[in-house]
Motif scaffolding. Structure first.
Motif, mmCIF file in Angstrom:
data_model
loop_
_atom_site.group_PDB
_atom_site.id
_atom_site.type_symbol
_atom_site.label_atom_id
_atom_site.label_comp_id
_atom_site.label_asym_id
_atom_site.label_seq_id
_atom_site.Cartn_x
_atom_site.Cartn_y
_atom_site.Cartn_z
ATOM 1 N N HIS A 208 0.797 -1.223 0.000
ATOM 2 C CA HIS A 208 0.000 0.000 0.000
ATOM 3 C C HIS A 208 0.834 1.280 0.000
ATOM 4 O O HIS A 208 0.265 2.369 0.164
ATOM 5 C CB HIS A 208 -0.930 0.015 1.216
ATOM 6 C CG HIS A 208 -2.029 -0.992 1.143
ATOM 7 N ND1 HIS A 208 -3.135 -0.830 0.334
ATOM 8 C CD2 HIS A 208 -2.194 -2.197 1.765
ATOM 9 C CE1 HIS A 208 -3.940 -1.871 0.473
ATOM 10 N NE2 HIS A 208 -3.391 -2.716 1.332
ATOM 11 N N ASN A 211 -0.535 3.866 -2.105
ATOM 12 C CA ASN A 211 -1.998 3.962 -2.069
ATOM 13 C C ASN A 211 -2.408 5.275 -1.407
ATOM 14 O O ASN A 211 -2.680 5.332 -0.201
ATOM 15 C CB ASN A 211 -2.577 2.759 -1.321
ATOM 16 C CG ASN A 211 -4.093 2.750 -1.335
ATOM 17 O OD1 ASN A 211 -4.729 3.604 -1.953
ATOM 18 N ND2 ASN A 211 -4.682 1.789 -0.642
ATOM 19 N N GLU A 212 -2.473 6.327 -2.186
ATOM 20 C CA GLU A 212 -2.783 7.645 -1.644
ATOM 21 C C GLU A 212 -4.217 7.737 -1.125
ATOM 22 O O GLU A 212 -4.529 8.613 -0.310
ATOM 23 C CB GLU A 212 -2.524 8.711 -2.707
ATOM 24 C CG GLU A 212 -1.061 8.784 -3.121
ATOM 25 C CD GLU A 212 -0.818 9.708 -4.308
ATOM 26 O OE1 GLU A 212 -1.710 10.541 -4.599
ATOM 27 O OE2 GLU A 212 0.247 9.605 -4.937
ATOM 28 N N ALA A 213 -5.073 6.826 -1.555
ATOM 29 C CA ALA A 213 -6.465 6.828 -1.088
ATOM 30 C C ALA A 213 -6.548 6.614 0.421
ATOM 31 O O ALA A 213 -7.540 6.992 1.056
ATOM 32 C CB ALA A 213 -7.274 5.763 -1.816
ATOM 33 N N VAL A 216 -7.177 9.907 2.176
ATOM 34 C CA VAL A 216 -8.409 10.649 1.944
ATOM 35 C C VAL A 216 -9.327 10.388 3.137
ATOM 36 O O VAL A 216 -9.635 9.242 3.467
ATOM 37 C CB VAL A 216 -9.092 10.201 0.634
ATOM 38 C CG1 VAL A 216 -10.411 10.952 0.444
ATOM 39 C CG2 VAL A 216 -8.160 10.445 -0.550
ATOM 40 N N HIS A 218 -8.577 10.560 6.151
ATOM 41 C CA HIS A 218 -7.832 9.645 7.015
ATOM 42 C C HIS A 218 -8.295 9.693 8.463
ATOM 43 O O HIS A 218 -8.153 8.721 9.206
ATOM 44 C CB HIS A 218 -6.332 9.958 6.945
ATOM 45 C CG HIS A 218 -5.963 11.296 7.519
ATOM 46 N ND1 HIS A 218 -5.625 11.463 8.821
ATOM 47 C CD2 HIS A 218 -5.919 12.527 6.955
ATOM 48 C CE1 HIS A 218 -5.359 12.738 9.047
ATOM 49 N NE2 HIS A 218 -5.526 13.410 7.935
ATOM 50 N N ASN A 221 -10.603 6.943 8.961
ATOM 51 C CA ASN A 221 -10.133 5.659 8.456
ATOM 52 C C ASN A 221 -10.014 4.665 9.612
ATOM 53 O O ASN A 221 -9.320 4.913 10.599
ATOM 54 C CB ASN A 221 -8.764 5.831 7.772
ATOM 55 C CG ASN A 221 -8.399 4.651 6.915
ATOM 56 O OD1 ASN A 221 -8.614 3.511 7.296
ATOM 57 N ND2 ASN A 221 -7.853 4.918 5.749
#
Length: 284
Positions: A208, A211-213, A216, A218, A221
């Protein structure tokens, strides 16, 4: 990313690549680790038989990443002061570098030097932010981009794909790799890490790390530990780029603000960290 799909595709691609097997010395060391009473002398004796690994291990053991209380000049002393986990992390990372150096179509000294510097920074920051054990952070710094040398070996146009990805301000490099190759270096690195029996934690961070997603929203998350661990690696890479005076770090430009929020850092804090890391790396 559909990991299952790309793993199947990647396994097909890797059939035509000379994947480095886990070295015998690492199998000896890991077998010793499983015992109730590991014999550190046996580990040291195994390392001493490999002159190149011995020299690299002494150099790394004396680096700021491990902050030993005294300089070591023998492998037995290094293993004793490092302890089992640190010794295994060092042997694993250095073994990977040694078996993969010289493979492919270009020389990779700069690649591995940068990985070594990232490993040192990552280990130091792991202690500061307490999101990853320091010895695991070191091995993460060395291993995180290990898929790149194998893709260089496999695809004649991979260097051009890398350049394209490193110049693209809109798309992640792994997105470009997926489109061009039907795999990417994060997935390849994950498979190598699994074949070398690295921890599941390290494998997931490698998978990951582009994995910049993750960053988003965060704050909402649920997988906050992984977010911070990937953030630790990206911050370490950014500080390494600053040390080497590399002008662009596109992933930091896109998610650096979120990573600073994760660690409650200001711009001044990052600047201070950069100065600290520059002093440490310059002293090596």
């Amino acid at each position: 990313m559909n990991t299952i799909f790309y793993e199947e595709t990647t396994n097909q691609i890797l059939k035509s690549i000379d994947i480095p097997p886990q070295p015998q010395i690492l199998r000896i060391v890991m077998a010793e680790q499983q015992k109730n009473y590991p014999d550190l002398k046996k580990i040291a004796d195994a390392v001493v038989k490999d002159v190149g690994l011995s020299a690299a291990m002494l150099r790394a053991a004396n680096s700021p990443a491990f902050a030993l209380r005294q300089k070591v000049t023998s492998i037995s002393k290094a293993v004793m002061l490092l302890g089992m986990n640190n010794a295994i992390s060092l042997i694993t990372g250095l073994s990977l570098r040694m078996v993969m150096s010289g493979k492919g179509k270009i020389r990779l000294e700069r690649f591995w030097d940068t990985a070594s510097d990232t490993a040192i920074i990552c280990s130091i920051l792991a202690k500061r932010f307490n999101v990853l054990v320091a010895d695991q952070a070191y091995i993460l710094g060395l291993f995180h981009d290990c898929g790149i040398p194998l893709l260089i070996q496999r695809f004649d146009n991979y260097i051009d794909i890398l350049k394209k990805g490193n110049a693209n301000t809109e798309e992640q490099i792994t997105v470009i790799e997926d489109r061009e190759l039907k795999t990417n270096h994060s997935v390849v690195g994950y498979i190598i890490a699994r074949s070398w029996f690295l921890s599941e934690e390290i494998r997931e961070i490698i998978l990951h790390h582009h994995n910049e997603a993750l960053f988003v929203n965060h704050k909402n998350n649920n997988d906050d530990v992984l977010v911070k661990q990937v953030g630790l690696l990206i911050l370490s890479e950014y500080l390494c780029h600053l040390y080497h005076r590399e002008s662009k770090d596109l992933i930091w430009q896109r998610v650096g603000k979120q990573i600073m929020e994760c660690f409650e850092l200001t711009e001044n804090c990052v600047s201070d960290l950069s100065e600290d890391m520059n002093d440490i790396l310059s002293s090596i």
